[in-house]
Scaffold this motif. Structure first.
Motif, PDB file in Angstrom:
ATOM      1  N   ILE A 192     -69.353  33.229  13.190  1.00 11.50           N
ATOM      2  CA  ILE A 192     -68.456  32.201  12.878  1.00 11.50           C
ATOM      3  C   ILE A 192     -68.589  31.325  13.965  1.00 11.50           C
ATOM      4  N   SER A 193     -68.592  30.001  13.737  1.00  7.99           N
ATOM      5  CA  SER A 193     -68.707  29.116  15.017  1.00  7.99           C
ATOM      6  C   SER A 193     -67.577  29.130  16.005  1.00  7.99           C
ATOM      7  N   ASP A 194     -68.050  28.976  17.238  1.00 12.25           N
ATOM      8  CA  ASP A 194     -66.873  28.942  18.235  1.00 12.25           C
ATOM      9  C   ASP A 194     -66.117  27.692  18.031  1.00 12.25           C
ATOM     10  N   ASP A 195     -66.507  26.649  17.116  1.00 12.85           N
ATOM     11  CA  ASP A 195     -65.807  25.525  16.772  1.00 12.85           C
ATOM     12  C   ASP A 195     -64.653  26.122  15.892  1.00 12.85           C
ATOM     13  N   GLU A 196     -64.489  27.284  15.526  1.00 15.59           N
ATOM     14  CA  GLU A 196     -63.382  27.891  14.504  1.00 15.59           C
ATOM     15  C   GLU A 196     -63.029  29.071  15.552  1.00 15.59           C
ATOM     16  N   PRO A 197     -62.307  28.744  16.569  1.00 12.26           N
ATOM     17  CA  PRO A 197     -61.700  30.069  17.364  1.00 12.26           C
ATOM     18  C   PRO A 197     -60.699  30.880  16.896  1.00 12.26           C
ATOM     19  N   GLU A 198     -59.793  30.201  15.972  1.00  7.00           N
ATOM     20  CA  GLU A 198     -58.882  31.124  15.418  1.00  7.00           C
ATOM     21  C   GLU A 198     -59.558  32.306  14.303  1.00  7.00           C
ATOM     22  N   LEU A 199     -60.565  31.468  13.489  1.00  2.00           N
ATOM     23  CA  LEU A 199     -61.218  32.553  12.605  1.00  2.00           C
ATOM     24  C   LEU A 199     -62.138  33.553  13.344  1.00  2.00           C
ATOM     25  N   LEU A 200     -62.832  32.907  14.252  1.00  2.00           N
ATOM     26  CA  LEU A 200     -63.634  33.919  15.058  1.00  2.00           C
ATOM     27  C   LEU A 200     -62.655  35.077  15.785  1.00  2.00           C
ATOM     28  N   PHE A 201     -61.342  34.818  16.176  1.00  3.47           N
ATOM     29  CA  PHE A 201     -60.600  35.923  16.785  1.00  3.47           C
ATOM     30  C   PHE A 201     -60.249  36.909  15.622  1.00  3.47           C
ATOM     31  N   TYR A 202     -59.844  36.190  14.479  1.00  4.76           N
ATOM     32  CA  TYR A 202     -59.460  37.531  13.511  1.00  4.76           C
ATOM     33  C   TYR A 202     -60.632  38.071  13.175  1.00  4.76           C
ATOM     34  N   GLU A 203     -61.862  37.539  13.273  1.00  5.66           N
ATOM     35  CA  GLU A 203     -62.921  38.354  12.656  1.00  5.66           C
ATOM     36  C   GLU A 203     -63.511  39.417  13.616  1.00  5.66           C
ATOM     37  N   LYS A 204     -63.317  39.194  15.046  1.00  9.75           N
ATOM     38  CA  LYS A 204     -63.587  40.173  15.972  1.00  9.75           C
ATOM     39  C   LYS A 204     -62.440  41.141  15.770  1.00  9.75           C
ATOM     40  N   LEU A 205     -61.149  40.604  15.766  1.00 14.49           N
ATOM     41  CA  LEU A 205     -60.312  41.569  15.487  1.00 14.49           C
ATOM     42  C   LEU A 205     -60.674  42.700  14.366  1.00 14.49           C
ATOM     43  N   ARG A 206     -60.973  42.091  13.237  1.00 17.41           N
ATOM     44  CA  ARG A 206     -61.380  43.083  12.017  1.00 17.41           C
ATOM     45  C   ARG A 206     -62.461  43.928  12.470  1.00 17.41           C
TER      46      ARG A 206
END
Length: 459
Positions: free
Chosen positions: A191-205
């Motif tokens: 997930i692109s660094d331009d989407e930090p919110e979605l990247l955070f939840y993907e890492k958390l998942r």
């Protein structure tokens, strides 16, 4: 509001607070293995990186510790158990602090916890059920990836060589039954660094699935199923618009809550939620009491050091990760910080201050005061290359009644009668500054109110 009716945005904010320590910690583990940290060179998993000197003005880290030299190892037990051996330090203070993926301090090895003799420890992954070798002590590690943070007492530049000899005699090696190559950190969907919110939840998942917490938290995690955090495939590459909106808003709300709880009304110079205050000192003695599930070698399973309220503990874990990742329990080392003098005025570098201890802090190891500039919280160069002062400082001068008066000011004290005031001088930087008092292996009087820290007075 029940789990069934809680809105997605509020749920996403709750998930942010819960997952922030895990995501931040493993991001730092990854960065350390690739880039190192401060004076510590990068090192692969299951190898120590040893600092070669004490911190100084060129150390980029905030609140750099000038009392100890660091050794850090990132552990990956996915390939099997590891054998840790430590040397005889001949009474020298040291501590190896063990931190799991969720930032629980689950074990300690060192002078307070296990003594200073040579010893061996078998570090075992979850589910391990083999025999422990004769002479070794088992330390079960709650998550396959974990961190050892080592601190070796160092009296100054002339003492560094002795510390390095001890570091070189501290070893990690695969136990002979280890059967595979370590896997390292799990790979998440791009997930692109331009989407930090979605990247955070993907890492958390992906990290929640790879590093399961204690059973009670596994049950708690079920509430986040509606966010996609329990999905086996990522829902965040092309999320439904309503979910994406809730995640972005919840991320912002959760982040704001953590930052506000980490300081007073968002002021980084204020007091963290839950901290006590004593004569102008902010006491962060209980910042790491959120671990209530894993008590291995060297930990204290005592109500004084256990935050039994899991909801409160989740916020405490988040604020501690935000402000002091890899910090240790107060019973190993108690820290206090000050931003103001006894009159409530900010501490300023152009002023002169006294800090008078009627009795020195009661500790079984040692204590020190270090000053840092603000807002960066860095050590600042001074004419005598003194960045901390305490009971190990050569030539420290006590009064006849046993009291000790420290001088915190920019210029060398002028006292033609004797050099007592200069011996007790800790240079302060220009502008605002903040002292930190560190007390290693503190005694009970520090915590039960029998001993009080003195105020900082303008002189």
């Amino acid at each position: 509001m029940t789990d069934g009716t809680i809105d997605l945005q509020a749920l996403a904010a709750e998930a942010y607070i819960y997952g922030y320590p895990l995501v931040l910690n493993l991001d730092e583990v990854d960065r350390f293995s690739r880039k190192g940290m401060g004076s510590l060179a990068p090192a692969p998993f299951n190898e120590f990186s040893h600092a070669e000197r004490l911190a100084g003005p060129d150390t980029p880290s905030a609140d750099a510790n000038h009392d100890t030299v660091y050794s850090v190892a990132q552990l990956d037990l996915s390939g099997g158990a590891l054998l840790l051996t430590v040397p005889d330090t001949d009474g020298r203070y040291y501590v190896l602090q063990f931190v799991d993926a969720w930032t629980n301090n689950f074990a300690y090895v060192g002078r307070r916890a296990t003594g200073t003799g040579a010893a061996s420890y078998l570090l075992t992954p979850p589910g391990w059920d083999e025999e422990v070798p004769l002479g070794a002590t088992r330390i079960p590690v709650p998550t396959e990836v974990a961190t050892i943070v080592g601190r070796w007492a160092c009296a100054g530049p002339d003492d560094v060589a002795a510390v390095q000899a001890l570091q070189e005699d501290t070893h990690l090696e695969p136990y002979w039954t280890a059967s595979g190559e370590p896997r390292g950190l799990p790979t998440h969907t791009y997930i692109s660094d331009d989407e930090p919110e979605l990247l955070f939840y993907e890492k958390l998942r992906i990290r929640m699935a790879s590093f399961p917490p204690a059973p009670a938290d596994l049950t708690y995690q079920q509430r986040f199923a509606r966010l996609g955090l329990l999905d086996t495939q990522s829902p965040y590459t092309h999320p439904e618009p309503d979910l994406a909106e809730a995640l972005r808003a919840g991320y912002a709300a959760g982040k704001e809550k953590v930052e506000q709880a980490s300081s007073h009304e968002g002021n980084s110079e204020g007091h963290r939620e839950g901290d006590e205050e004593q004569n102008g000192w902010q006491l962060s003695y209980h910042a790491f009491d959120y671990n209530i599930d894993h008590f291995e070698v060297g930990t204290l399973k005592d109500p004084q050091w256990v935050c039994a309220d899991r909801e409160l503990g989740r916020m405490l874990r988040a604020t501690s990760a935000h402000t002091a990742l890899w910090g240790k329990h107060g019973y190993e080392a108690a820290y206090a910080m000050a931003w103001h003098d006894s009159d409530g005025s900010p501490l300023e570098g152009e002023q002169s201050y006294t800090l008078r201890f009627e009795k020195p802090p009661p500790v079984d190891a040692f204590w020190s005061v270090t000053v840092y500039d603000l807002p960066d919280r860095h050590l600042v160069a001074n004419p005598i290359d003194r960045y901390s002062i305490g009971d190990r400082t050569p030539g420290l001068s006590y009064d006849d009644d046993g009291s000790l008066t420290l001088r915190l000011q920019p210029q060398r004290p002028a006292d033609p009668a004797d050099d007592k005031t200069a011996a007790n001088w800790l240079p302060t930087p220009d502008g605002r500054f903040r002292p930190v008092l560190r007390m290693y292996t503190p005694r009970a009087a520090i915590f039960d109110g029998t001993y009080e820290l003195p105020p900082i007075r303008r002189s």
